[in-house]
Design a protein around this motif. Structure first.
Motif, PDB file in Angstrom:
ATOM      1  N   LEU A   1       1.684   8.235   8.389  1.00  0.00           N
ATOM      2  CA  LEU A   1       0.861   8.973   9.344  1.00  0.00           C
ATOM      3  C   LEU A   1      -0.493   8.297   9.479  1.00  0.00           C
ATOM      4  CD1 LEU A   1       3.050  11.154   8.795  1.00  0.00           C
ATOM      5  CD2 LEU A   1       1.233  12.869   8.911  1.00  0.00           C
ATOM      6  N   LEU A   2      -0.846   7.951  10.707  1.00  0.00           N
ATOM      7  CA  LEU A   2      -2.149   7.379  11.024  1.00  0.00           C
ATOM      8  C   LEU A   2      -2.932   8.393  11.832  1.00  0.00           C
ATOM      9  CD1 LEU A   2      -4.298   5.151  11.454  1.00  0.00           C
ATOM     10  CD2 LEU A   2      -2.883   4.292  13.350  1.00  0.00           C
ATOM     11  N   GLY A   3      -4.133   8.732  11.371  1.00  0.00           N
ATOM     12  CA  GLY A   3      -4.972   9.694  12.073  1.00  0.00           C
ATOM     13  C   GLY A   3      -6.133   9.008  12.777  1.00  0.00           C
ATOM     14  N   LEU A   4      -6.498   9.532  13.942  1.00  0.00           N
ATOM     15  CA  LEU A   4      -7.668   9.073  14.686  1.00  0.00           C
ATOM     16  C   LEU A   4      -8.598  10.263  14.872  1.00  0.00           C
ATOM     17  CD1 LEU A   4      -5.937   7.025  17.560  1.00  0.00           C
ATOM     18  CD2 LEU A   4      -6.684   6.184  15.322  1.00  0.00           C
ATOM     19  N   ALA A   5      -9.789  10.178  14.289  1.00  0.00           N
ATOM     20  CA  ALA A   5     -10.803  11.220  14.452  1.00  0.00           C
ATOM     21  C   ALA A   5     -11.885  10.714  15.396  1.00  0.00           C
ATOM     22  CB  ALA A   5     -11.405  11.597  13.103  1.00  0.00           C
ATOM     23  N   GLY A   6     -12.668  11.637  15.936  1.00  0.00           N
ATOM     24  CA  GLY A   6     -13.752  11.235  16.819  1.00  0.00           C
ATOM     25  C   GLY A   6     -14.222  12.392  17.669  1.00  0.00           C
ATOM     26  N   ALA A   7     -15.371  12.237  18.269  1.00  0.00           N
ATOM     27  CA  ALA A   7     -15.965  13.292  19.080  1.00  0.00           C
ATOM     28  C   ALA A   7     -15.138  13.528  20.344  1.00  0.00           C
ATOM     29  CB  ALA A   7     -17.395  12.912  19.454  1.00  0.00           C
ATOM     30  N   PRO A   8     -15.339  14.679  21.002  1.00  0.00           N
ATOM     31  CA  PRO A   8     -14.618  14.953  22.249  1.00  0.00           C
ATOM     32  C   PRO A   8     -14.805  13.844  23.276  1.00  0.00           C
ATOM     33  CG  PRO A   8     -15.747  16.931  21.485  1.00  0.00           C
ATOM     34  CD  PRO A   8     -16.213  15.810  20.611  1.00  0.00           C
ATOM     35  N   ALA A   9     -13.697  13.414  23.894  1.00  0.00           N
ATOM     36  CA  ALA A   9     -13.692  12.391  24.945  1.00  0.00           C
ATOM     37  C   ALA A   9     -14.075  11.005  24.441  1.00  0.00           C
ATOM     38  CB  ALA A   9     -14.593  12.797  26.118  1.00  0.00           C
ATOM     39  N   ALA A  10     -13.871  10.746  23.155  1.00  0.00           N
ATOM     40  CA  ALA A  10     -14.149   9.416  22.605  1.00  0.00           C
ATOM     41  C   ALA A  10     -13.089   8.400  22.985  1.00  0.00           C
ATOM     42  CB  ALA A  10     -14.266   9.493  21.089  1.00  0.00           C
ATOM     43  N   GLY A  11     -11.944   8.866  23.470  1.00  0.00           N
ATOM     44  CA  GLY A  11     -10.852   7.957  23.815  1.00  0.00           C
ATOM     45  C   GLY A  11      -9.749   7.940  22.781  1.00  0.00           C
ATOM     46  N   LYS A  12      -9.680   9.004  21.980  1.00  0.00           N
ATOM     47  CA  LYS A  12      -8.688   9.054  20.899  1.00  0.00           C
ATOM     48  C   LYS A  12      -7.255   9.059  21.421  1.00  0.00           C
ATOM     49  CE  LYS A  12     -10.380  12.925  19.308  1.00  0.00           C
ATOM     50  NZ  LYS A  12     -11.475  13.079  20.296  1.00  0.00           N
ATOM     51  N   SER A  13      -6.995   9.883  22.424  1.00  0.00           N
ATOM     52  CA  SER A  13      -5.619   9.983  22.925  1.00  0.00           C
ATOM     53  C   SER A  13      -5.190   8.688  23.615  1.00  0.00           C
ATOM     54  CB  SER A  13      -5.476  11.173  23.872  1.00  0.00           C
ATOM     55  OG  SER A  13      -6.324  11.038  24.994  1.00  0.00           O
ATOM     56  N   THR A  14      -6.106   8.058  24.345  1.00  0.00           N
ATOM     57  CA  THR A  14      -5.789   6.784  25.000  1.00  0.00           C
ATOM     58  C   THR A  14      -5.451   5.727  23.955  1.00  0.00           C
ATOM     59  OG1 THR A  14      -7.205   7.290  26.888  1.00  0.00           O
ATOM     60  CG2 THR A  14      -6.668   4.968  26.510  1.00  0.00           C
ATOM     61  N   LEU A  15      -6.266   5.633  22.913  1.00  0.00           N
ATOM     62  CA  LEU A  15      -6.013   4.660  21.859  1.00  0.00           C
ATOM     63  C   LEU A  15      -4.708   4.966  21.134  1.00  0.00           C
ATOM     64  CD1 LEU A  15      -6.782   2.259  20.125  1.00  0.00           C
ATOM     65  CD2 LEU A  15      -8.235   3.792  18.760  1.00  0.00           C
ATOM     66  N   ALA A  16      -4.461   6.241  20.852  1.00  0.00           N
ATOM     67  CA  ALA A  16      -3.226   6.619  20.153  1.00  0.00           C
ATOM     68  C   ALA A  16      -2.001   6.178  20.945  1.00  0.00           C
ATOM     69  CB  ALA A  16      -3.201   8.130  19.915  1.00  0.00           C
TER      70      ALA A  16
ATOM     71  N   PRO B   1     -20.031   5.590  22.935  1.00  0.00           N
ATOM     72  CA  PRO B   1     -21.373   6.070  23.257  1.00  0.00           C
ATOM     73  C   PRO B   1     -21.372   7.475  23.861  1.00  0.00           C
ATOM     74  CG  PRO B   1     -21.116   3.792  23.962  1.00  0.00           C
ATOM     75  CD  PRO B   1     -19.759   4.271  23.536  1.00  0.00           C
ATOM     76  N   ARG B   2     -22.392   8.267  23.510  1.00  0.00           N
ATOM     77  CA  ARG B   2     -22.464   9.659  23.944  1.00  0.00           C
ATOM     78  C   ARG B   2     -22.473   9.792  25.466  1.00  0.00           C
ATOM     79  NH1 ARG B   2     -26.362  13.454  25.291  1.00  0.00           N
ATOM     80  NH2 ARG B   2     -28.078  12.006  24.925  1.00  0.00           N
ATOM     81  N   ARG B   3     -23.227   8.967  26.158  1.00  0.00           N
ATOM     82  CA  ARG B   3     -23.303   9.099  27.622  1.00  0.00           C
ATOM     83  C   ARG B   3     -21.939   8.914  28.270  1.00  0.00           C
ATOM     84  NH1 ARG B   3     -28.924   6.133  29.667  1.00  0.00           N
ATOM     85  NH2 ARG B   3     -30.366   7.540  28.568  1.00  0.00           N
ATOM     86  N   LEU B   4     -21.177   7.959  27.779  1.00  0.00           N
ATOM     87  CA  LEU B   4     -19.839   7.741  28.321  1.00  0.00           C
ATOM     88  C   LEU B   4     -18.943   8.933  28.015  1.00  0.00           C
ATOM     89  CD1 LEU B   4     -17.625   6.088  29.635  1.00  0.00           C
ATOM     90  CD2 LEU B   4     -17.344   4.845  27.467  1.00  0.00           C
ATOM     91  N   ARG B   5     -19.017   9.446  26.808  1.00  0.00           N
ATOM     92  CA  ARG B   5     -18.202  10.608  26.449  1.00  0.00           C
ATOM     93  C   ARG B   5     -18.533  11.799  27.334  1.00  0.00           C
ATOM     94  NH1 ARG B   5     -19.445  12.899  22.432  1.00  0.00           N
ATOM     95  NH2 ARG B   5     -21.096  11.735  21.373  1.00  0.00           N
ATOM     96  N   GLU B   6     -19.806  12.027  27.585  1.00  0.00           N
ATOM     97  CA  GLU B   6     -20.187  13.208  28.363  1.00  0.00           C
ATOM     98  C   GLU B   6     -19.834  13.049  29.843  1.00  0.00           C
ATOM     99  OE1 GLU B   6     -24.025  14.808  27.543  1.00  0.00           O
ATOM    100  OE2 GLU B   6     -23.506  15.223  25.444  1.00  0.00           O
ATOM    101  N   ARG B   7     -19.831  11.827  30.352  1.00  0.00           N
ATOM    102  CA  ARG B   7     -19.344  11.613  31.726  1.00  0.00           C
ATOM    103  C   ARG B   7     -17.857  11.958  31.810  1.00  0.00           C
ATOM    104  NH1 ARG B   7     -22.522   6.793  31.701  1.00  0.00           N
ATOM    105  NH2 ARG B   7     -20.652   5.493  31.471  1.00  0.00           N
TER     106      ARG B   7
END
Length: 209
Positions: free
Chosen positions: A19-34, A156-162
């Motif tokens: 099992l490999l886990g990816l953590a990160g803030a909302p909209a960091a791109g976790k699902s895309t990377l997964a 970066p936060r600005r990208l995540r919030e966009r």
């Protein structure tokens, strides 16, 4: 490349699933990377070697959030069924003789969908992702022990919030409502997630699959 490292996690011992886990803030791109990691592993080792199971399927339903008066905090740790997620990780790690069904999350409905995903018996690697995989709050602290590796996805936060603004507007909020929700809830969640960065195995970028 990150795909190389994901391939290296695929176990050679019969009966064991990684099992490999990816953590990160909302909209960091976790699902895309997964999804890219799963596709990369399957391209290298054959279809069905890896599967993707997001934590988002364990969002509480909107009916339960209304009952708990937590709708305005949707996405916070207390708005997930963490015990159900932990139980699923345990099954994914050990069950190799039967398919394992997992809930998914439908962004159009803004609701979890039971048994929306399936991990076939032959799958050797599961990539899972979510905001709180490295959190040490009630229930969440058990997640790290069930993962072979846990990577922190940094953006970066600005990208995540966009991205969050687009996501919430597509989900039916007005732009003003979306901005208010980001300010009152998403930023609080992101700050909590950022504190968990040191508990992850490594820090990665979604731009480097």
């Amino acid at each position: 490349m990150l795909v190389d490292d994901a391939v290296a996690l695929v176990p050679s011992i019969p009966g064991r699933r990684a099992l490999l886990g990816l953590a990160g803030a909302p909209a960091a791109g976790k699902s895309t990377l997964a999804r890219r990691l799963v596709a990369g592993v399957n391209d290298r080792l054959g279809a069905g070697t890896a599967a993707y199971v997001p934590m988002d399927g364990f969002h509480l339903s909107n009916a339960q959030l209304d009952r708990l008066r937590l709708r305005d905090r949707k996405g916070a740790p207390e708005t997930f069924d963490v015990d159900g997620y932990v139980a699923l990780l345990g099954r994914l790690r050990s069950e190799r003789t039967r398919p394992v069904y997992a809930p998914d999350f439908d962004r159009r409905l803004d609701e979890p969908v039971a048994a929306g995903l399936v991990v076939p018996a032959g799958t050797a690697l599961v990539v899972t992702e979510g905001n709180y995989l490295a959190d040490d709050g009630p229930g969440w602290g058990q997640v790290r022990d069930l993962l072979d590796e846990l990577w922190y996805v940094e953006t970066p936060r600005r990208l995540r919030e966009r991205r969050l603004l687009r996501r919430h507007v597509r989900g039916g909020r007005t732009e003003a409502e979306a901005r208010a929700f980001i300010a009152s809830s998403e930023r609080l969640n992101a700050r909590r997630v950022e504190l968990t960065r040191p508990f992850c195995t490594r820090v990665v970028s979604p731009r480097d699959p």
